[in-house]
Design an enzyme around this catalytic site. Sequence first.
Site, PDB file in Angstrom:
ATOM      1  N   ARG A  35       0.798  -1.222   0.000  1.00 44.79           N
ATOM      2  CA  ARG A  35       0.000   0.000   0.000  1.00 44.79           C
ATOM      3  C   ARG A  35       0.832   1.274   0.000  1.00 44.79           C
ATOM      4  O   ARG A  35       0.626   2.144  -0.825  1.00 44.79           O
ATOM      5  CB  ARG A  35      -0.938   0.003   1.210  1.00 44.79           C
ATOM      6  CG  ARG A  35      -1.890   1.190   1.251  1.00 44.79           C
ATOM      7  CD  ARG A  35      -2.785   1.160   2.472  1.00 44.79           C
ATOM      8  NE  ARG A  35      -3.553  -0.052   2.565  1.00 44.79           N
ATOM      9  CZ  ARG A  35      -4.348  -0.353   3.588  1.00 44.79           C
ATOM     10  NH1 ARG A  35      -4.439   0.472   4.603  1.00 44.79           N
ATOM     11  NH2 ARG A  35      -5.037  -1.486   3.605  1.00 44.79           N
ATOM     12  N   HIS A  81      -7.790  -5.398  -7.646  1.00 45.38           N
ATOM     13  CA  HIS A  81      -7.630  -4.604  -6.418  1.00 45.38           C
ATOM     14  C   HIS A  81      -8.960  -4.559  -5.660  1.00 45.38           C
ATOM     15  O   HIS A  81      -9.763  -3.646  -5.844  1.00 45.38           O
ATOM     16  CB  HIS A  81      -7.188  -3.181  -6.807  1.00 45.38           C
ATOM     17  CG  HIS A  81      -6.590  -2.394  -5.679  1.00 45.38           C
ATOM     18  ND1 HIS A  81      -5.338  -2.660  -5.185  1.00 45.38           N
ATOM     19  CD2 HIS A  81      -7.069  -1.351  -4.959  1.00 45.38           C
ATOM     20  CE1 HIS A  81      -5.064  -1.790  -4.214  1.00 45.38           C
ATOM     21  NE2 HIS A  81      -6.106  -0.994  -4.061  1.00 45.38           N
ATOM     22  N   TYR A 125     -18.556  10.568 -15.264  1.00 45.69           N
ATOM     23  CA  TYR A 125     -18.500  11.707 -16.183  1.00 45.69           C
ATOM     24  C   TYR A 125     -17.148  11.857 -16.866  1.00 45.69           C
ATOM     25  O   TYR A 125     -17.054  12.515 -17.902  1.00 45.69           O
ATOM     26  CB  TYR A 125     -18.824  13.002 -15.433  1.00 45.69           C
ATOM     27  CG  TYR A 125     -20.200  13.035 -14.827  1.00 45.69           C
ATOM     28  CD1 TYR A 125     -21.341  12.875 -15.608  1.00 45.69           C
ATOM     29  CD2 TYR A 125     -20.366  13.230 -13.465  1.00 45.69           C
ATOM     30  CE1 TYR A 125     -22.602  12.901 -15.053  1.00 45.69           C
ATOM     31  CE2 TYR A 125     -21.630  13.261 -12.889  1.00 45.69           C
ATOM     32  CZ  TYR A 125     -22.748  13.093 -13.685  1.00 45.69           C
ATOM     33  OH  TYR A 125     -23.993  13.127 -13.137  1.00 45.69           O
TER      34      TYR A 125
END
Length: 748
Positions: A35, A81, A125
């Site tokens: 991470r 993931h 969008y």
Amino acid sequence: MTKVAPPPEPEHEINLREALEERYLAYALSTIMHRALPDVRDGLKPVHRRVLFAMRQLKLDPGSGFKKSARVVGDVIGRYHPHGDQSVYDALVRLAQSFSVRYPLVDGQGNFGNVDGDNAAAMRYTEARLTEVAAQLLNGIDEDTVDFRDTYDGEDSEPTVLPGAFPQLLANGAAGIAVGMATSIPPHNAAELCDAALYLIKHPNAKTEKLVEFVKGPDFPTGGIIVEPRAAMLEAYETGRGGFRVRARWEQEELPRGGYQIVVTEIPYQVQKSKLVEKIAELLQARKLPLLEDVRDESAEEIRLVLVPKARTVDPAHLMESLFRSTELENRFPLNMNVLSAGQVPGVMSLRGVLRAWLEHRKVVLVRRSNFRLDKIEKRLEVLEGYLKAYLNLDEVIRIIRQEDEPKPALIKKFKLTDNQAEAILNMRLRSLRKLEEMEIRGEHKELSAEQKALKSLVKSEDKQWARVADEIKEVKALFGPKTALGARRTKFSDAPAIEYVPMEAMIEKEPVTVVCSKKGWIRTMKGHVGPDTEIKFKEGDAGRFLLHAETTDKVLLFATDGRFYTLDVTKLPGGRGNGEPVRLMIDLDESHEVVELFVHQPGRKLIVASHEGNGFIVPEDEVVAMRRAGKQVLNVTGKDEAIACAPVQGTHVAVIGDNRKLLIFPVKEVNEMTRGKGVRLQRYADGGLADVKTFNLKEGLTVYDKSGRQRNFPDLKDWVGARAQAGRLPPKGFTSERKFGGPFGAV
């Protein structure tokens, strides 16, 4: 009576400490490796690597069309993931922001946020595809250049690292917080990194001081000016830890009638413009920027912050220096090159170590890619040799295929072919039987044989491998060189500030004022030095207590019954014709405590402080100054005891008077000097406690003041001189009955 069954015995008993240690260690390792820390080879964290690989699988190459970001995020969390979609989208957005990433890896279409800190539009969008930089990182991934591992559900596979032809780690930087460690790497110029890497190939033992001749320092996407000394930067790159001071870029714009304004065109990296303007406005309102009149944000696509000086006579360099000190127009970006070596071991690496690790990775990728190509060539040559045997015996091949029930074994036996060659001959199309096709196959065979020989030579020679790696790095430099729009250096360098920092006190115009504080704690300033006879109005039921003559550049010290000293800037005190403001709004003084003394700070002076129980000590006045609302604890008081007196040390002896009106005089040297504590016993009491304390010169006599401000001097006090901690005796005739010596600072 019903018997309660005993609780069942646990199947497994686990020691809580061992369980916590084991599981927290697993969590820590997961955070560090999967991470927070980037891999030194490709410079990526797992989430970024998975985003790029998923986009590659979706064929979102630089020249292709865009796809919705939601499609990309869906593939990432569904196949590679298994985490929240918003976190993955945030990672994708950052890779597309030209103000966050020096060399964007994602080409975004739509609203991807701005430097003001506004968020990107929802993933439904926006659209995305890979950039040429990302293509360089992925180049060769299908040619066995890196290892793959199973995904979390075992249904697919993902790369453990990318081929990384681009120096991603240093070029784009990284930041992350793991368990017990963190990383912070600023972005750099890719062309400079390529030059340093090429030099390191030719000179494997090159030292950091030579490499920094190529890598001059960070190159932030938002530009700015680095003012860090070269020696400090060299040490940072040598040790892998340090920092860089970055300042905004500004210029002076001339206005009509001799005026001017400052225009800021670049701000430090990762500073949000809207919050920067808001902070400057807050400081202006709080009157903490005396040289600045106004700030305006006139930015469009380019940054343009306008700073208006207080007057045309203000030196622009002094103005900017004050802003650099108090706002984020100057910022310090830390360097902590804590990375995963070989994807496994975390550690802090130097500039040389990071470049060497990237070069070694590129060499491994080259060898694996060459072996992959050799395997493909060998298989192709095998097929081509079979084709050539077929052309030499074309009529017999046709006869076997037409007449034999099992033509494949017959072909293998007749012409001593391999299984792959026989299969290829049987799958040939009729048009391939032309004479021209035979010539093309012979030409291809010749070319592949030459390539095979060159690749074998490459795999066996380390010098040739480094030469090929150098050629690949030169190609990357050509793509992102200093003459390209993306590769041109944005952050410049400058020496340490040409002018010394001018403190705020020096910028404030020095004017005489009178500080007025009432009995109820309302404080204000009046212009000029007014006398005690001047009529000063207060709120109904209130009256004056302190009247101090000061300058606007002074500080005022307040000593309270809790034993704390509080510091106030005279220039920040309320003025005007009103009643001022309660001093408790300016400092954290509890309602249960009162003001003991208020006086103008004089650097270098010493004070004597005392509590009601009769304890006290001498403290340097410079040690009690603290520009915090909570003040600074100096005299420790406990229980019902409280601070009762504070006076300047201005003589050879100390005079102490108690509630019992007994006076004691002793030498100043008997009182300890310290910065904090309870102190020593000044006077002993049977009942009551200490009322006041004062220092004076015994030869000049003790001067006291009554309520009306009239003073009287007592020259002969030998009978009252004793040792510290004695009880004392009643004062001489004519001594004030107030049990006070009178205002030593500014009480009225």
